[in-house]
Design an enzyme around this catalytic site. Structure first.
Site, mmCIF file in Angstrom:
data_model
loop_
_atom_site.group_PDB
_atom_site.id
_atom_site.type_symbol
_atom_site.label_atom_id
_atom_site.label_comp_id
_atom_site.label_asym_id
_atom_site.label_seq_id
_atom_site.Cartn_x
_atom_site.Cartn_y
_atom_site.Cartn_z
ATOM 1 N N HIS A 135 21.221 -25.876 -7.736
ATOM 2 C CA HIS A 135 21.137 -26.841 -8.834
ATOM 3 C C HIS A 135 20.787 -26.153 -10.142
ATOM 4 O O HIS A 135 19.841 -25.357 -10.211
ATOM 5 C CB HIS A 135 20.079 -27.901 -8.497
ATOM 6 C CG HIS A 135 19.949 -28.979 -9.518
ATOM 7 N ND1 HIS A 135 21.027 -29.716 -9.960
ATOM 8 C CD2 HIS A 135 18.854 -29.452 -10.190
ATOM 9 C CE1 HIS A 135 20.608 -30.605 -10.857
ATOM 10 N NE2 HIS A 135 19.300 -30.455 -11.012
ATOM 11 N N ASP A 138 16.809 -31.899 -16.657
ATOM 12 C CA ASP A 138 17.353 -31.896 -15.298
ATOM 13 C C ASP A 138 18.263 -33.111 -15.146
ATOM 14 O O ASP A 138 17.818 -34.255 -15.285
ATOM 15 C CB ASP A 138 16.212 -31.951 -14.286
ATOM 16 C CG ASP A 138 16.678 -31.822 -12.846
ATOM 17 O OD1 ASP A 138 17.867 -32.078 -12.559
ATOM 18 O OD2 ASP A 138 15.839 -31.480 -11.993
ATOM 19 N N CYS A 147 26.025 -30.393 -12.116
ATOM 20 C CA CYS A 147 24.781 -29.966 -12.758
ATOM 21 C C CYS A 147 25.028 -28.854 -13.772
ATOM 22 O O CYS A 147 24.409 -28.831 -14.850
ATOM 23 C CB CYS A 147 23.751 -29.525 -11.725
ATOM 24 S SG CYS A 147 24.329 -28.249 -10.582
#
Length: 210
Positions: free
Chosen positions: A99, A116, A169
């Site tokens: 990620h 995030d 991501c």
């Protein structure tokens, strides 16, 4: 069509180590390769040299894991030819296994932020980078960093766009950085990701941001 573009990239790119794995990461629902993240961050640095953009520095994707695992001494020489305090913004990609996230130091606003796209917070990363700034100031400037007025925190999921799958991501990380280094509100959504993937291929081919 896509394969022909990739072939052109392989032949023309001198800044990016190109493999099939790298460019597969720009297709479909693949997670972006570290080389793509690094290349894009460097494009943002180049764009920042133009008028009316905040000035930008970046560390590559190897910086944060090295700092986190081994401390300041192992990354001390990374800024031998770079004064991070001379620019407005410092970008730090953060890789958490599978990620990608982004940390941003904004020296104008005296902030260390963590973004995030899956809603996570990472106070540890923020603090590690804030401690790094203080150590870097002592080492390179010979003085203590004035820590008064600084904010160090993770953005809440409600404050930034969130991904709706398990593969974008890297794209979110790059586009967070894109908008921040334009001083623009982060207004994109998940639906823009297919376009952003195609656009990034063009940008890599042409070594230029649209």
């Amino acid at each position: 069509m896509f394969n022909s573009i990739l072939s052109e990239v392989i032949q023309s790119s001198i800044l990016l180590y190109v493999t099939d794995e790298v460019f597969r990461s720009l297709q479909g629902q693949q997670v972006q390769h570290a080389s793509v993240i690094n290349f894009y961050m460097n494009l943002l640095v180049e764009r920042s040299k133009e008028p009316n953009f905040p000035s930008v520095n970046t560390f590559n994707t190897f910086f944060y894991p090295k700092l986190r695992s081994s401390g300041y001494s192992t990354v001390r020489r990374w800024t031998k030819k770079m004064d991070i305090f001379a620019k407005d913004i410092l970008l730090v990609p953060v890789h958490l296994g599978m990620h990608w996230c982004l940390s941003v130091v904004d020296f104008r606003k005296k902030s260390v932020l963590y973004l995030d796209s899956m809603g996570g917070s990472n106070d540890e990363a923020c603090q590690i980078l804030f401690d790094y700034l203080q150590q870097e100031s002592r080492d390179k400037k010979g003085k203590e960093l004035d820590t008064s007025g600084w904010t160090v925190h993770s953005k809440k999921p409600s404050e930034i766009p969130q991904q709706m799958n398990g593969s974008d991501c890297g794209m979110f990380t790059c586009k967070y950085a894109d908008y921040i280094t334009k001083d623009k509100p982060i207004t994109f959504t998940q639906k823009h990701m297919p376009y952003f993937r195609r656009r990034m291929v063009w940008e890599i081919v042409n070594h230029k941001l649209l």
